[in-house]
Design an enzyme around this catalytic site. Sequence first.
Site, PDB file in Angstrom:
ATOM      1  CG  ASP A 431     -29.721 -14.617   8.796  1.00 38.72           C
ATOM      2  OD1 ASP A 431     -29.607 -13.708   9.627  1.00 38.72           O
ATOM      3  OD2 ASP A 431     -28.907 -14.799   7.873  1.00 38.72           O
ATOM      4  CE  LYS A 432     -30.904  -7.234   7.635  1.00 34.55           C
ATOM      5  NZ  LYS A 432     -30.248  -6.981   6.326  1.00 34.55           N
ATOM      6  CD  GLU A 550     -11.425  -3.377   3.197  1.00 36.26           C
ATOM      7  OE1 GLU A 550     -10.789  -4.430   3.034  1.00 36.26           O
ATOM      8  OE2 GLU A 550     -11.313  -2.646   4.190  1.00 36.26           O
ATOM      9  CG  PHE A 597     -13.986  -2.600  11.179  1.00 41.34           C
ATOM     10  CD1 PHE A 597     -14.664  -1.390  11.277  1.00 41.34           C
ATOM     11  CD2 PHE A 597     -14.652  -3.763  11.488  1.00 41.34           C
ATOM     12  CE1 PHE A 597     -15.984  -1.359  11.685  1.00 41.34           C
ATOM     13  CE2 PHE A 597     -15.973  -3.741  11.893  1.00 41.34           C
ATOM     14  CZ  PHE A 597     -16.646  -2.539  11.992  1.00 41.34           C
ATOM     15  NE  ARG A 654     -25.251  -4.433   5.923  1.00 41.32           N
ATOM     16  CZ  ARG A 654     -24.635  -5.559   6.270  1.00 41.32           C
ATOM     17  NH1 ARG A 654     -23.317  -5.602   6.335  1.00 41.32           N
ATOM     18  NH2 ARG A 654     -25.319  -6.648   6.539  1.00 41.32           N
ATOM     19  CG  ASP A 737     -28.402  -6.043   9.600  1.00 39.97           C
ATOM     20  OD1 ASP A 737     -27.172  -5.990   9.714  1.00 39.97           O
ATOM     21  OD2 ASP A 737     -28.977  -6.434   8.575  1.00 39.97           O
ATOM     22  NE  ARG A 845     -26.902  -3.507  16.345  1.00 39.07           N
ATOM     23  CZ  ARG A 845     -25.958  -3.211  15.469  1.00 39.07           C
ATOM     24  NH1 ARG A 845     -25.283  -4.182  14.886  1.00 39.07           N
ATOM     25  NH2 ARG A 845     -25.707  -1.970  15.149  1.00 39.07           N
ATOM     26  CG  ASP A 871     -26.901 -16.731   4.534  1.00 39.19           C
ATOM     27  OD1 ASP A 871     -26.160 -16.100   3.766  1.00 39.19           O
ATOM     28  OD2 ASP A 871     -27.233 -16.291   5.645  1.00 39.19           O
ATOM     29  CG  ASN A 874     -24.793 -15.933  11.713  1.00 43.69           C
ATOM     30  OD1 ASN A 874     -24.902 -16.554  10.655  1.00 43.69           O
ATOM     31  ND2 ASN A 874     -25.224 -14.710  11.844  1.00 43.69           N
TER      32      ASN A 874
END
Length: 1209
Positions: A431-432, A550, A597, A654, A737, A845, A871, A874
């Site tokens: 994973d990233k 956020e 959102f 991002r 991503d 993605r 981690d 998902n």
Amino acid sequence: MRGGKNRKLHLSKIYSFTCFKASSVDGGDHSQIGSRGYSRVVLCNEQNSTNDEEAVIKNFADNSVRSTKYTAVTFLPKSLFEQFRRVANFYFLVAGVLSFSKLAPYRAVSSILPLVVVIGATIVKEGIEDWRRKKQDIEVNNRRVKVHKVDGIFEYTAWKNLRVGNIVKVEKDEFFPADLVLLSSSYEDAVCYVETMNLDGETNLKLKQGLEATSSLHDNLSFKNFKATVKCEDPNANLYSFVGSMEFGVQKYALSPQQLLLRGSKLRNTDYIFGAIIFTGQDTKVIQNSIDPPSKRSRVEKKMDRVIYFLFCILFLMASVGSIFFGFITKDDLQKGVVKRWYLRPDNSTIFFDPERPAAAASFHCLTALMLYGFFIPISLYVSIEIVKVLQSIYINQDIHMYYKEADKPAHARTSNLNEELGQVDTILSDKTGTLTCNSMEFIKCSIAGVAYGRGVTEVEKTMSRRKGSKLVREHDMSEDDISDSLDNKKVIKGFNFTDERIMNGNWVNEPHADIIQKFFRLLAVCHTALPEVDKETGNVLYEAESPDEAAFVIAARELGFEFYKRTQTSLSTYELDPVSGKKMERVYKILNVLEFNSSRKRMSVIVKDDEGKILLLCKGADSVMFERLAKNGREFEEKTMEHVHEYADAGLRTLILAYRELEAEEYKGFNNKFSEAKSLVSADRETLIEEVSDNMEKNLILLGATAVEDKLQNGVPGCIDKLAQAGIKIWVLTGDKMETAINIGFACSLLRQGMKQIIIHLDSPEIQALEKDGDKRAITKASRQSILFQIREGAAQLTAHKGNSQQAFALVIDGKSLAYALEDEMKNMFLELAIRCASVICCRSSPKQKALVTRLVKSGTGKTTLAIGDGANDVGMLQEADIGVGISGVEGMQAVMSSDIAIAQFRYLERLLLVHGHWCYRRISTMICYFFYKNITFGFTLFLYEVYASFSGEPAYNDWFLALYNVFFSSLPVIALGVFDQDVSARYCLKFPLLYQEGVQNVLFSWRRVLSWMLNGFFSALLIFFFCTKAMELQAFDSEGRTAGNDILGTTMYTCVVWVVNLQMAVAISYFTLIQHFFIWGSIFFWYIFLLIYGEVPQKISENAYKVFLETLAPSPSYWIVTFFVVISTLIPYFSYKAIQMRFFPMYHEMVQWIRYEGKTEDPEYCDMVQTRLSQQTTFGSTARLAAKANQSTDKTIINRKKCLFHP
């Protein structure tokens, strides 16, 4: 925000997009209540139930949970069944049963004792592990929570005592003990914050809201006469759905997931909640979701099973051949009154040696031989390996080099079954976010009014500058010293890594577009759903936000002069720098609406009224949806902003676009009426109508600028990836991503490099986009499938065209939409073939299911060992699908760790885990298993040779107790020490010469060739021991009294030689001696003599032919010691000679490194470089590959320049 008053906020007005007032039951899924699957009826707060009601309650599960494998009743039978499922153990069980018959060549104790010891040790280990699980269950079941007893009195009780229908009071930072329906909270409108990290790995808080009808139940006494009936769905595993209704008073209200609080979640930022228990224990959704982790076994262990089957074949072959010979010999024993084998008394024999029935005698002899030759099978192998693996796991857990001090997290091997598999990994699927990166967002740059601000340099930018071979160019000629000085003077603030003197410290007021800068940071301070909380000790304001992004925005606004510090029922307060006075002024914004959102909207907005009476819509969102919403007069800085956004994406950041709009009072009134109507609907169109109303309002915006936050690479990631590349391990990155971000992170961590050709598979062609506008799904699917197939074939053709060019490396990049087609049955093998020919693979993605499917494809398609590392929740499917799952114990909860086989705190520890511990464990387990086969064949084959010597009489060469204790005491402890302590090379050399790891990937230490060579060594050792001992004692007196050697003397002498040979063979094979290994090797030999001495003093009825054999016969005889010495040396010389020649002239990888240390050239750079060159292979990714490619380019340029000089002087 602490205390009752501050909590009494009508937050439903703030979170108007997701929280809404419950309506009466009307249509939809609620019409199914009462039907099959929706039949649960819960009587809330019923203390005195009727008989019918009690019968309903009794059918519900209690609230205790059990994760143990056994119970007190099932432990013994179930554990015995588990042990005797192994074919070797079952064989020894049958042999043990037969040992009580007359067929047995030995007493029953010789067969039963080793079996009892081995099975007993394994059962004890299983019991200890299950008891640990039991203690965890006891701790969870005995957690305490307040439950309503009677008359509004709440008392603490254990979780296990809770029942369906109970009313509980859960306080801040406590876990929910069962699945609850939220009734009320410390907030007036019954909202609460929930952390679901244990369920889905997400750290952002979820907002839940109870029914308006029960929101007034704020104190304990409110539940004195509370009664309600909940009818809902039956227990199921769906975490994100809930259908039910509540009958309260005379009205029925619909229940949704918004009112459901799941067991395992934690109450946050809310003083307390009251809830009614709906599902308990095994019926709760989290327990319904728990599945037994897949049973994983290493390739070495699976191969070991096949070797044991092979030994069984040899065993049956030897028994069959021996029995056939025995039948023929028995048939000829008595011919014409002449007795050949007079000592067997064939003239007066039972069926076992009856010449009249040779076929029956041969059949019974076969059973006897199967028991006698059973010592070929190492009975203690399984339990010894389990002991060794547990001890290896302890060493992994205690490795200080894999301890992350900042988080106080060591490595943790959650299972010991896969230790050696760590040394055989061919492909890593990673994973990233949170794995390669920190998942800790930092505000680092921004673009305001077309001007780029922020002096910070990202990891990607540093890598890109190295790729280009040039220094970073900094705006305004700011030197690196200036930057470092400013960073040193600035205190570290989590989430904020912004440096730019133009707008910091209030300097923004002097900028040309100061008014736009003011609006930009005002938007960051106001447009969010964060909650401030003042630390009473320090006075600092802390923020609880729904996402790390956020939180970074709010912190950035605060640090740049726009501090959000208070949220009330309908307002939000900030301290802002006044451009005129230069002082901080308090400003209050009345919150009218918050449009939250979500993944489809890709933006969020707030509508506020400032203290001047202006109504403002403040919006932030993805560039893909925001630029199209700008007004014609709001695009002044669009071109420059887009340019900066692309630059930020290239730097691995991002980005979000910020825009605003001023609303007229009438316009807002019309919107609010439509929005309220849409919210009040209870129908399938509700969400669609809300989004339509919001969409119409979020138009004609005026662009302010863009933000850029960095998810930094973890420390040591590029270096770790480079080492893994040098070790020949392939790395795939599977991330959610977007493609540009993933590619740039690939460059930053050296998975990609300049000059590497990228094969990009996507569905962004104009043809596909045109079909998507038309909306013909069949046409889209067909065209997409054909496009992906074409791109895969085109990529394969590129690889084929450059087949002869070893310096040209390829990288495959594919997005999630394309991956869905590439994983179809007709195409997945072609995709895999293309992917494994590329140096690096990045899947963008990717959904959690796609991650698991890709992992399964690589594992099954290549047949090699795969390791998945992640981690978050998902990543669970990917971790469970891979041969080895490694969980990062980071900030995304413990879901990945709980589903993993091994947990580490940082990606960089993977280097040591694989290259050091993986290499050692693989080598130790492989050598250990080979040695087990060697020592058992050496021992078992002497039994066979003696039986041949005794004309297949079924007589064992050794005493019964000698047979019983060989595998348990005289040969097993040294091999356990080898499995725990042996090292072919030190950890430093494992990391210095990473290609040593390929010994495990290629399985050179446990190949059939190596296993058979150890077996042949065992057969050869047995031949030498048997023939040397028999020939030395056959035709001469054994002692000064002229006595010849009998079965007792020959058997004991042979046994002594076997004990010496197998233990000294271990000493020769060991590469790294410790005091413990010396103790076990010499101790096993010494214990044999002590046992022989003590056992010989036991009464003859027990010791039989071993009675005083050592003290009176063997010890005084010089020939015993001479024969032992000569046989042991003669047996070890062939192996020693072979190893000396092989290591000198045909050394393996690790033996080359051993020569460096032996010859004292560890500090000789030339010699080390020479060995490094011999041990290296061309790497196609990593920093080493980048430097090699750069060197090749320089060489090529030099050659070209020389040619130009030759032809054009």
